[in-house]
Design a protein around this motif. Structure first.
Motif, short mmCIF file in Angstrom:
data_model
loop_
_atom_site.label_atom_id
_atom_site.label_comp_id
_atom_site.label_asym_id
_atom_site.label_seq_id
_atom_site.Cartn_x
_atom_site.Cartn_y
_atom_site.Cartn_z
N ALA A 146 -4.76 -2.51 -0.81
CA ALA A 146 -3.61 -3.61 -0.33
C ALA A 146 -4.12 -2.89 0.97
CB ALA A 146 -2.30 -2.96 -1.27
N GLN B 14 -5.36 -5.52 -6.97
CA GLN B 14 -4.91 -4.53 -6.51
C GLN B 14 -5.01 -4.29 -8.03
OE1 GLN B 14 -1.32 -3.93 -4.42
NE2 GLN B 14 -2.08 -5.53 -2.90
N TRP C 133 1.53 2.11 -3.64
CA TRP C 133 0.96 2.37 -4.41
C TRP C 133 0.27 4.08 -4.20
CZ3 TRP C 133 -1.24 0.80 -8.32
CH2 TRP C 133 -1.53 -0.70 -8.88
N TRP D 51 0.52 -1.02 0.21
CA TRP D 51 0.43 0.11 -0.08
C TRP D 51 0.98 1.15 0.22
CZ3 TRP D 51 0.29 3.37 4.05
CH2 TRP D 51 0.68 3.15 5.19
N ALA E 48 -6.00 1.99 -5.20
CA ALA E 48 -5.35 0.60 -4.89
C ALA E 48 -5.08 0.41 -3.68
CB ALA E 48 -4.03 0.42 -6.22
#
Length: 143
Positions: A42, A51, A9, A6, A38
């Motif tokens: 995640a 994702q 992202w 995460w 996304a």
């Protein structure tokens, strides 16, 4: 050092936000929003496939919905005129004789303006109604 997906992202979202600011292309903002979605996927424990799928679906959906709306607004003419644009086409009353030399005065939108005639052969006497064709500096051009 092991960084969670995460975070990657979110780094990607920031990376996509930079060209958005530099180029003013809204498409980068839509991709950045997809990257944030996304990142949420995640963080909630979704796999890599989920994702990527969320990133693609959100980005494409935003492009498909927002872009046509933005293009429609970009191509619209402004509805509200302001400044000297708002004075063009308005009627005014002659206060002092107006001719092509520019020595006359009119009352336009509650204010007194210097004025000159658009046509050199036409003069307007006090009390007559005239139409403003354009504003040339601080002088209204009337007919």
């Amino acid at each position: 050092m092991d960084i969670d997906a995460w975070v990657w992202w979110l780094i990607g979202a920031v990376g996509l936000g930079i060209p958005l600011v530099l180029t003013a292309m809204p498409e980068f903002g839509m991709f950045a929003a997809g990257a944030v979605a996304a990142a949420v996927t995640a963080a909630l424990g979704g796999g890599v496939v989920a994702q990527v799928l969320v990133f693609v679906v959100v980005s494409v959906a935003l492009l498909a919905v927002v872009r046509p709306i933005a293009n429609r607004h970009r191509n619209q003419k402004p509805q509200h005129r302001s400044g000297i644009d708002a004075l063009r086409g308005r009627s005014a009353v002659v206060l002092e004789r107006v001719d092509a030399s520019g020595g006359g005065r009119i009352k336009l939108a509650g204010e007194i303006w210097s004025a000159r005639s658009l046509d050199a052969d036409i003069t307007f006497e006090p009390g007559q109604s005239v139409d403003v064709v354009e504003i040339d500096g601080a002088t209204a051009v009337v007919m």
